[in-house]
Design a protein around this motif. Structure first.
Motif, PDB file in Angstrom:
ATOM      1  N   GLU A 154      30.235 -71.916  62.227  1.00  0.00           N
ATOM      2  CA  GLU A 154      29.727 -72.963  63.121  1.00  0.00           C
ATOM      3  C   GLU A 154      30.346 -72.691  64.718  1.00  0.00           C
ATOM      4  O   GLU A 154      29.747 -72.830  65.603  1.00  0.00           O
ATOM      5  N   ASP A 155      31.721 -72.453  64.855  1.00  0.00           N
ATOM      6  CA  ASP A 155      32.223 -72.404  66.149  1.00  0.00           C
ATOM      7  C   ASP A 155      32.266 -71.212  66.604  1.00  0.00           C
ATOM      8  O   ASP A 155      32.219 -70.919  67.802  1.00  0.00           O
ATOM      9  N   LEU A 156      32.440 -70.089  65.853  1.00  0.00           N
ATOM     10  CA  LEU A 156      32.581 -68.801  66.397  1.00  0.00           C
ATOM     11  C   LEU A 156      31.237 -67.694  66.235  1.00  0.00           C
ATOM     12  O   LEU A 156      31.194 -66.730  66.818  1.00  0.00           O
ATOM     13  N   GLY A 157      30.487 -68.452  65.543  1.00  0.00           N
ATOM     14  CA  GLY A 157      28.931 -67.698  65.358  1.00  0.00           C
ATOM     15  C   GLY A 157      28.948 -66.383  64.603  1.00  0.00           C
ATOM     16  O   GLY A 157      28.053 -65.581  64.619  1.00  0.00           O
ATOM     17  N   PHE A 158      29.892 -66.351  63.324  1.00  0.00           N
ATOM     18  CA  PHE A 158      30.036 -65.298  62.513  1.00  0.00           C
ATOM     19  C   PHE A 158      28.729 -65.472  61.720  1.00  0.00           C
ATOM     20  O   PHE A 158      28.257 -66.434  61.106  1.00  0.00           O
ATOM     21  N   SER A 159      28.000 -64.313  61.446  1.00  0.00           N
ATOM     22  CA  SER A 159      27.041 -64.054  60.405  1.00  0.00           C
ATOM     23  C   SER A 159      27.595 -63.860  59.225  1.00  0.00           C
ATOM     24  O   SER A 159      28.704 -63.506  59.013  1.00  0.00           O
ATOM     25  N   SER A 160      26.944 -63.656  57.981  1.00  0.00           N
ATOM     26  CA  SER A 160      27.517 -63.377  56.550  1.00  0.00           C
ATOM     27  C   SER A 160      27.785 -61.977  56.723  1.00  0.00           C
ATOM     28  O   SER A 160      29.179 -61.593  56.375  1.00  0.00           O
ATOM     29  N   LEU A 161      27.307 -61.005  57.561  1.00  0.00           N
ATOM     30  CA  LEU A 161      27.628 -59.804  57.619  1.00  0.00           C
ATOM     31  C   LEU A 161      28.825 -59.669  58.394  1.00  0.00           C
ATOM     32  O   LEU A 161      29.902 -58.748  58.159  1.00  0.00           O
ATOM     33  N   ASP A 162      29.018 -60.391  59.547  1.00  0.00           N
ATOM     34  CA  ASP A 162      30.158 -60.157  60.314  1.00  0.00           C
ATOM     35  C   ASP A 162      31.448 -60.546  59.514  1.00  0.00           C
ATOM     36  O   ASP A 162      32.220 -59.989  59.737  1.00  0.00           O
ATOM     37  N   PHE A 163      31.179 -61.754  59.005  1.00  0.00           N
ATOM     38  CA  PHE A 163      32.125 -62.150  58.190  1.00  0.00           C
ATOM     39  C   PHE A 163      32.734 -61.138  57.125  1.00  0.00           C
ATOM     40  O   PHE A 163      33.925 -60.679  56.968  1.00  0.00           O
ATOM     41  N   MET A 164      31.899 -60.318  56.362  1.00  0.00           N
ATOM     42  CA  MET A 164      32.328 -59.521  55.285  1.00  0.00           C
ATOM     43  C   MET A 164      32.888 -58.330  56.098  1.00  0.00           C
ATOM     44  O   MET A 164      33.919 -57.671  55.597  1.00  0.00           O
ATOM     45  N   SER A 165      32.356 -57.817  57.237  1.00  0.00           N
ATOM     46  CA  SER A 165      32.868 -56.716  57.919  1.00  0.00           C
ATOM     47  C   SER A 165      34.462 -56.976  58.318  1.00  0.00           C
ATOM     48  O   SER A 165      35.390 -56.374  58.463  1.00  0.00           O
ATOM     49  N   PHE A 166      34.541 -58.401  58.846  1.00  0.00           N
ATOM     50  CA  PHE A 166      35.937 -58.758  59.389  1.00  0.00           C
ATOM     51  C   PHE A 166      36.899 -58.782  58.225  1.00  0.00           C
ATOM     52  O   PHE A 166      38.062 -58.452  58.519  1.00  0.00           O
ATOM     53  N   LEU A 167      36.324 -59.201  57.381  1.00  0.00           N
ATOM     54  CA  LEU A 167      37.525 -59.341  55.991  1.00  0.00           C
ATOM     55  C   LEU A 167      37.773 -57.808  55.361  1.00  0.00           C
ATOM     56  O   LEU A 167      39.023 -57.593  55.199  1.00  0.00           O
ATOM     57  N   GLY A 168      36.910 -56.954  55.538  1.00  0.00           N
ATOM     58  CA  GLY A 168      37.235 -55.464  55.330  1.00  0.00           C
ATOM     59  C   GLY A 168      38.342 -55.055  56.245  1.00  0.00           C
ATOM     60  O   GLY A 168      39.296 -54.375  55.799  1.00  0.00           O
ATOM     61  N   GLU A 169      38.232 -55.288  57.360  1.00  0.00           N
ATOM     62  CA  GLU A 169      39.285 -54.957  58.561  1.00  0.00           C
ATOM     63  C   GLU A 169      40.321 -55.841  58.532  1.00  0.00           C
ATOM     64  O   GLU A 169      41.317 -54.866  58.712  1.00  0.00           O
ATOM     65  N   LEU A 170      40.473 -56.866  58.043  1.00  0.00           N
ATOM     66  CA  LEU A 170      41.645 -57.465  57.796  1.00  0.00           C
ATOM     67  C   LEU A 170      42.430 -56.799  56.621  1.00  0.00           C
ATOM     68  O   LEU A 170      43.571 -56.678  56.732  1.00  0.00           O
ATOM     69  N   GLU A 171      41.691 -56.387  55.551  1.00  0.00           N
ATOM     70  CA  GLU A 171      42.177 -55.958  54.508  1.00  0.00           C
ATOM     71  C   GLU A 171      42.937 -54.470  55.115  1.00  0.00           C
ATOM     72  O   GLU A 171      43.999 -53.996  54.584  1.00  0.00           O
ATOM     73  N   ASP A 172      42.324 -53.699  55.784  1.00  0.00           N
ATOM     74  CA  ASP A 172      42.718 -52.384  56.291  1.00  0.00           C
ATOM     75  C   ASP A 172      44.073 -52.508  57.495  1.00  0.00           C
ATOM     76  O   ASP A 172      44.866 -52.087  57.155  1.00  0.00           O
ATOM     77  N   THR A 173      43.850 -53.659  58.284  1.00  0.00           N
ATOM     78  CA  THR A 173      44.806 -53.689  59.232  1.00  0.00           C
ATOM     79  C   THR A 173      46.080 -54.271  58.417  1.00  0.00           C
ATOM     80  O   THR A 173      47.093 -53.922  59.113  1.00  0.00           O
ATOM     81  N   PHE A 174      45.867 -55.068  57.518  1.00  0.00           N
ATOM     82  CA  PHE A 174      47.346 -56.017  57.099  1.00  0.00           C
ATOM     83  C   PHE A 174      47.721 -55.197  55.697  1.00  0.00           C
ATOM     84  O   PHE A 174      48.617 -55.875  55.196  1.00  0.00           O
TER      85      PHE A 174
END
Length: 79
Positions: A30-50
């Motif tokens: 709602e506030d940041l405008g993430f799509s479902s695809l954005d969110f899934m890509s973001f989660l993958g990046e979190l897993e890799d980074t952290f």
């Protein structure tokens, strides 16, 4: 750079809000405008980074930056 700032830097790659302007109660969709695809890509990046592994059911319950940071902290302590 602390984990919260690193986290917000990753979030900023998927939206038009600067890390320093992000509030912890902001919602991804709602506030940041993430799509479902954005969110899934973001989660993958979190897993890799952290170097963590997110369970899908936990990740789907995350709606705000604060909730995501809490989950990240919990996973890092377990890891």
């Amino acid at each position: 750079m602390n984990n919260e700032m690193k986290f917000k830097e990753i979030v900023a790659q998927y939206c038009e809000v600067k890390p320093e302007d992000m509030k912890n109660d902001m919602r991804f969709r709602e506030d940041l405008g993430f799509s479902s695809l954005d969110f899934m890509s973001f989660l993958g990046e979190l897993e890799d980074t952290f170097d963590i592994e997110l369970e899908e059911e936990d990740a789907l319950q995350v709606l705000t930056i604060a909730q995501a940071l809490e989950l990240l902290e919990k996973l890092e302590q377990e890891g």
